[in-house]
Design a protein around this motif. Structure first.
Motif, PDB file in Angstrom:
ATOM      1  N   GLU A   1       0.731  -1.517   0.094  1.00 21.89           N
ATOM      2  CA  GLU A   1      -0.412  -0.024  -0.018  1.00 21.89           C
ATOM      3  C   GLU A   1       0.622   1.450  -0.194  1.00 21.89           C
ATOM      4  O   GLU A   1       1.879   0.913   0.970  1.00 21.89           O
ATOM      5  CB  GLU A   1      -1.382   0.239   1.100  1.00 21.89           C
ATOM      6  CG  GLU A   1      -1.715   1.399   0.934  1.00 21.89           C
ATOM      7  CD  GLU A   1      -2.546   1.793   2.454  1.00 21.89           C
ATOM      8  OE1 GLU A   1      -3.174   2.467   3.029  1.00 21.89           O
ATOM      9  OE2 GLU A   1      -2.234   0.713   3.488  1.00 21.89           O
ATOM     10  N   ARG A   2       0.128   2.519  -0.773  1.00 21.79           N
ATOM     11  CA  ARG A   2       1.441   3.228  -0.549  1.00 21.79           C
ATOM     12  C   ARG A   2       1.395   3.834   0.070  1.00 21.79           C
ATOM     13  O   ARG A   2       0.151   5.472   0.132  1.00 21.79           O
ATOM     14  CB  ARG A   2       1.536   4.315  -2.464  1.00 21.79           C
ATOM     15  CG  ARG A   2       2.052   5.106  -2.775  1.00 21.79           C
ATOM     16  CD  ARG A   2       1.821   5.204  -3.655  1.00 21.79           C
ATOM     17  NE  ARG A   2       2.675   6.961  -4.474  1.00 21.79           N
ATOM     18  CZ  ARG A   2       3.670   7.044  -6.032  1.00 21.79           C
ATOM     19  NH1 ARG A   2       3.621   6.689  -5.798  1.00 21.79           N
ATOM     20  NH2 ARG A   2       4.275   8.242  -5.557  1.00 21.79           N
ATOM     21  N   ASN A   3       1.646   3.997   1.382  1.00 22.13           N
ATOM     22  CA  ASN A   3       1.666   5.124   2.200  1.00 22.13           C
ATOM     23  C   ASN A   3       2.633   4.837   3.411  1.00 22.13           C
ATOM     24  O   ASN A   3       3.461   4.141   3.824  1.00 22.13           O
ATOM     25  CB  ASN A   3       0.649   4.073   3.533  1.00 22.13           C
ATOM     26  CG  ASN A   3       0.219   4.613   5.113  1.00 22.13           C
ATOM     27  OD1 ASN A   3       0.602   6.318   4.857  1.00 22.13           O
ATOM     28  ND2 ASN A   3      -0.865   4.327   5.531  1.00 22.13           N
TER      29      ASN A   3
ATOM     30  N   ASN B   1       2.419   8.325   5.351  1.00 20.06           N
ATOM     31  CA  ASN B   1       2.883   9.006   6.539  1.00 20.06           C
ATOM     32  C   ASN B   1       3.843   8.132   7.758  1.00 20.06           C
ATOM     33  O   ASN B   1       3.678   7.206   7.902  1.00 20.06           O
ATOM     34  CB  ASN B   1       1.020   8.630   7.462  1.00 20.06           C
ATOM     35  CG  ASN B   1       1.399   9.240   8.114  1.00 20.06           C
ATOM     36  OD1 ASN B   1       1.440   9.737   8.896  1.00 20.06           O
ATOM     37  ND2 ASN B   1      -0.688   9.699   8.491  1.00 20.06           N
TER      38      ASN B   1
ATOM     39  N   LYS C   1       2.250   1.902   7.773  1.00 25.35           N
ATOM     40  CA  LYS C   1       3.311   2.925   7.073  1.00 25.35           C
ATOM     41  C   LYS C   1       4.146   1.767   6.682  1.00 25.35           C
ATOM     42  O   LYS C   1       4.835   0.722   7.550  1.00 25.35           O
ATOM     43  CB  LYS C   1       3.758   4.111   7.304  1.00 25.35           C
ATOM     44  CG  LYS C   1       4.570   3.673   8.650  1.00 25.35           C
ATOM     45  CD  LYS C   1       6.174   4.716   9.442  1.00 25.35           C
ATOM     46  CE  LYS C   1       6.883   4.651  10.835  1.00 25.35           C
ATOM     47  NZ  LYS C   1       6.020   3.404  11.571  1.00 25.35           N
ATOM     48  N   ARG C   2       4.910   1.941   5.291  1.00 25.73           N
ATOM     49  CA  ARG C   2       6.485   1.682   4.345  1.00 25.73           C
ATOM     50  C   ARG C   2       7.783   1.781   5.663  1.00 25.73           C
ATOM     51  O   ARG C   2       7.955   2.830   6.522  1.00 25.73           O
ATOM     52  CB  ARG C   2       6.839   2.193   2.886  1.00 25.73           C
ATOM     53  CG  ARG C   2       5.226   2.043   2.178  1.00 25.73           C
ATOM     54  CD  ARG C   2       5.411   0.704   1.305  1.00 25.73           C
ATOM     55  NE  ARG C   2       5.038  -0.311   2.466  1.00 25.73           N
ATOM     56  CZ  ARG C   2       4.268  -1.444   2.864  1.00 25.73           C
ATOM     57  NH1 ARG C   2       2.884  -0.327   2.720  1.00 25.73           N
ATOM     58  NH2 ARG C   2       4.623  -1.794   3.574  1.00 25.73           N
TER      59      ARG C   2
ATOM     60  N   THR D   1      -2.306   9.406   3.544  1.00 23.56           N
ATOM     61  CA  THR D   1      -1.413   7.977   3.426  1.00 23.56           C
ATOM     62  C   THR D   1       0.016   8.199   3.059  1.00 23.56           C
ATOM     63  O   THR D   1       0.411   8.254   2.701  1.00 23.56           O
ATOM     64  CB  THR D   1      -2.295   7.557   2.322  1.00 23.56           C
ATOM     65  OG1 THR D   1      -2.441   8.060   1.215  1.00 23.56           O
ATOM     66  CG2 THR D   1      -3.547   6.616   3.255  1.00 23.56           C
ATOM     67  N   ASN D   2       0.388  10.113   2.626  1.00 23.06           N
ATOM     68  CA  ASN D   2       1.179  10.775   2.220  1.00 23.06           C
ATOM     69  C   ASN D   2       1.845  10.329   1.169  1.00 23.06           C
ATOM     70  O   ASN D   2       3.222   9.441   1.335  1.00 23.06           O
ATOM     71  CB  ASN D   2       2.077  10.701   3.737  1.00 23.06           C
ATOM     72  CG  ASN D   2       3.512  11.865   3.181  1.00 23.06           C
ATOM     73  OD1 ASN D   2       3.325  12.802   2.866  1.00 23.06           O
ATOM     74  ND2 ASN D   2       4.657  11.016   4.408  1.00 23.06           N
ATOM     75  N   GLU D   3       1.092   9.935   0.565  1.00 25.58           N
ATOM     76  CA  GLU D   3       1.463   9.283  -0.628  1.00 25.58           C
ATOM     77  C   GLU D   3       3.020   9.560  -1.815  1.00 25.58           C
ATOM     78  O   GLU D   3       4.068   9.145  -2.635  1.00 25.58           O
ATOM     79  CB  GLU D   3       0.568   8.954  -2.417  1.00 25.58           C
ATOM     80  CG  GLU D   3      -0.879   8.088  -1.579  1.00 25.58           C
ATOM     81  CD  GLU D   3      -1.408   7.959  -2.275  1.00 25.58           C
ATOM     82  OE1 GLU D   3      -1.307   8.345  -4.013  1.00 25.58           O
ATOM     83  OE2 GLU D   3      -2.470   7.001  -2.406  1.00 25.58           O
ATOM     84  N   ASP D   4       3.157  10.728  -0.929  1.00 28.36           N
ATOM     85  CA  ASP D   4       4.417  11.960  -2.281  1.00 28.36           C
ATOM     86  C   ASP D   4       5.361  12.316  -1.096  1.00 28.36           C
ATOM     87  O   ASP D   4       5.183  13.535  -0.871  1.00 28.36           O
ATOM     88  CB  ASP D   4       3.580  12.476  -2.723  1.00 28.36           C
ATOM     89  CG  ASP D   4       3.312  12.531  -4.544  1.00 28.36           C
ATOM     90  OD1 ASP D   4       3.778  11.176  -4.787  1.00 28.36           O
ATOM     91  OD2 ASP D   4       2.123  12.628  -5.047  1.00 28.36           O
TER      92      ASP D   4
ATOM     93  N   TYR E   1       9.162  -0.822  -4.264  1.00 23.91           N
ATOM     94  CA  TYR E   1       9.157   0.253  -4.782  1.00 23.91           C
ATOM     95  C   TYR E   1      10.579   0.703  -4.809  1.00 23.91           C
ATOM     96  O   TYR E   1      11.371  -0.223  -4.392  1.00 23.91           O
ATOM     97  CB  TYR E   1       8.008   1.109  -3.891  1.00 23.91           C
ATOM     98  CG  TYR E   1       8.540   1.478  -2.131  1.00 23.91           C
ATOM     99  CD1 TYR E   1       9.483   2.010  -2.082  1.00 23.91           C
ATOM    100  CD2 TYR E   1       7.477   0.114  -1.843  1.00 23.91           C
ATOM    101  CE1 TYR E   1       9.701   1.780  -0.974  1.00 23.91           C
ATOM    102  CE2 TYR E   1       7.880  -0.395   0.036  1.00 23.91           C
ATOM    103  CZ  TYR E   1       8.992   0.719   0.260  1.00 23.91           C
ATOM    104  OH  TYR E   1       9.738   0.587   1.558  1.00 23.91           O
TER     105      TYR E   1
END
Length: 551
Positions: free
Chosen positions: A56-58, A60, A66-67, A192-195, A212
């Motif tokens: 998941e693109r997270n 945060n 989070k990642r 989610t703060n994707e960027d 990624y």
């Protein structure tokens, strides 16, 4: 505290603090793995994050989901080496403590966010006020220690809620976010703060559900220390992948590490498994007979810790002493008054004498109480933590040899943690320590403040140890700025752990660091323990700013 947990049949290991999980179920080998270790573009293949089964693109940095590599991008004020408690300045250049209720951080100048905006002390103040306004973001409990804070030029001044010298080591660790981005976030908890916009050595490069990459932040304030141009992070990192497909860095328990990981590249593949916490039996002191120190002494003396450690962790770790310290990391704090440095040898006769004081005697091949009922105990561990189960099976055999009927229960992890928090157990296998701070380790283990129901939290005084004199010692320790006094107090606390057995320590939990020096050198090791070898939390920042390209 960072909680140590056992290795599962489907995971490599989740350890101190958070779960650094590597799936070991069968999976296809992805294209990144096929390329070998590091490609010509200066990339590094890392088993740090794990999809379930995809990403998941997270990013945060406050999120529990989070990642993992959010902590490679967002920096704290200082990074704590959890092996020895030493702090390395990052977004702060250091701090002073004019008194036990005040901490003054000097904030680093010349730092920019990855979008080019200036990083300032206001970002630090904003971050701490953000987690105050949204307490669910305060996952390290910062505002349990802070009364207020203010910016004063290039400094941020923290006024503490009590005399609390160790609070600085907690404040150190807060990841800082940019005010100019986060002030407009409607719900920082679900964002989610994707960027991600951050100050650290890496920024997000490419992202897919299966893999990624992070690329070097060319504007990083210490970019000259960052040798790796790109980090490649697959979603699937089986043990087979890690061994056979050219990984540079992984955090994984591997059976027969010499015959698998090392054998795959005997020239370059190395490993380092330093102790990261203590695995122990925790008796529930609110229940009989566990509330009798003589009964606990009997249990302790009946155990062969060396064999338990070998059976549980294949000889990778050492048996633990009964000092409450993480050794050899905290050798400098070990009391000279503890017999054999706190180590407890198996002694069946002494064990039976202790049980007799607790009202238990041998009747044939059974240990029985005054009514003739056999001593029977239930020890809980989490389902799937196979190394802990192997250790407990040895405990079961050793206690069975002196007539105790031992049953093992294995609730699912969520139910296990809930039972620990609620005190719904007789004895449990769990972990403690590993924060890098003797005070924090002892405080979490012994303070009666943490002896209340804790729900599903993964840290605390699970055994419900409560002693007014011990609480007073901890309060003195917390307020002391003098290391000699701190060590005197620590020695008294070690004696309490040794004599009162709020936990029965068994072995040190390992940090399962695997690395290759084929492409990059400068990895932490027993000879140069500047950082633990784990791939999660903020300590990888110490590693990623220390590596050099292999010559």
């Amino acid at each position: 505290m960072k909680h140590l947990r056992g290795r599962s049949t489907r995971t490599a290991l989740a350890v101190i603090g958070i779960a650094a999980v590597l799936a070991t179920s069968a999976c296809s080998i992805n294209t990144a793995n096929n390329s070998g270790a590091s490609s010509a573009d200066g990339s590094m293949l890392v088993a740090a994050d794990n999809g379930s089964p995809t990403f998941e693109r997270n990013f945060n940095p406050f999120s529990t989901s989070k990642r993992v590599t959010a902590t490679y991008m967002y920096e704290p004020l200082q990074v704590i080496n959890t092996l020895d408690g030493e702090a390395t300045p990052f977004l702060a250049t250091g701090y002073t403590q004019p008194d036990a209720k005040t901490v003054v951080y000097t904030i680093r100048t010349g730092v920019k966010w990855s979008d080019g905006e200036d990083f300032t002390p206001a970002d630090v103040a904003f971050t701490f006020n953000l987690i105050k306004e949204t307490p669910a973001l305060d996952n390290k409990g910062m505002w349990q220690h802070i009364e207020s804070l203010e910016v004063d030029g290039d400094t941020v001044v923290f006024h503490l809620s009590s005399e609390d010298v160790p609070a600085a080591s907690i404040i150190d660790q807060q990841l800082i976010v940019p005010e100019h981005i986060w002030k407009d976030v409607e719900d920082p908890l679900t964002f989610t703060n994707e960027d991600p916009i951050a100050t650290g050595p890496y920024v997000l490069d490419t992202f897919t559900p299966n893999e990624y990459t992070l690329k070097k932040n060319e504007g990083y304030w210490q970019a000259d220390k960052v040798a790796v141009e790109k980090l490649v992070l697959p979603a699937a990192n089986s043990q087979l992948d890690v061994v056979n497909n050219g990984y540079d860095w992984a955090y994984a328990f591997i059976t027969d590490v010499d015959g698998t990981w090392v054998k795959a590249d005997e020239q370059h593949n190395k490993y380092w498994f330093p102790p990261g916490g203590t695995i122990a039996l925790v008796p529930n002191l609110t229940k009989a007979p566990y509330n009798d120190v003589n009964f606990r002494q009997g249990l302790s003396l009946a155990l062969d810790r060396d064999k338990i450690a070998t059976d549980a962790e294949q000889g990778y770790v050492e048996a633990a002493g009964q000092s409450g310290l993480l050794l050899p990391n905290q050798d400098a704090w070990l009391s000279a008054d503890l017999p054999n440095g706190g180590e407890v040898a198996q002694d069946a006769n002494a064990a039976l004498s202790a049980f007799e004081k607790a009202g238990y005697t041998m009747d044939g091949d059974k240990l029985v109480d005054a009514s003739g009922a056999q001593a029977s105990i239930n020890i809980m561990t989490a389902n799937g933590y196979t190394d802990w189960l192997q250790g407990l099976q040895t405990v079961q055999s050793q206690l069975g040899a002196i007539g105790i009927d031992v049953k093992l229960s294995q609730p699912q992890p969520a139910a296990y943690y809930e039972s620990l928090g609620n005190g719904d157990f007789d004895m449990a296998m769990t972990g403690f320590g590993g924060t890098g701070s003797v005070f924090q380790d002892m405080n979490l283990l012994l303070n009666s403040e943490f002896a209340t129901p804790l729900g599903t939290t993964t840290t605390g005084n699970f055994g419900r140890f409560s002693n007014a004199d011990t609480d007073a010692l901890l309060a003195r320790f917390k307020a002391s700025t003098d290391e000699a006094e701190q060590k005197t107090i620590a020695a008294e606390l070690e004696q309490t752990v040794y004599d009162q057995l709020p936990v029965i320590s068994m072995f040190y939990g390992g940090l399962w660091g695997l690395y290759s020096d084929a492409n990059y050198t400068g990895w932490p090791s027993a000879d140069d323990p500047y950082a633990p070898p784990n791939t999660y939390n903020s300590t990888p920042l110490l590693i990623l700013t220390n590596l050099e390209k292999a010559k």
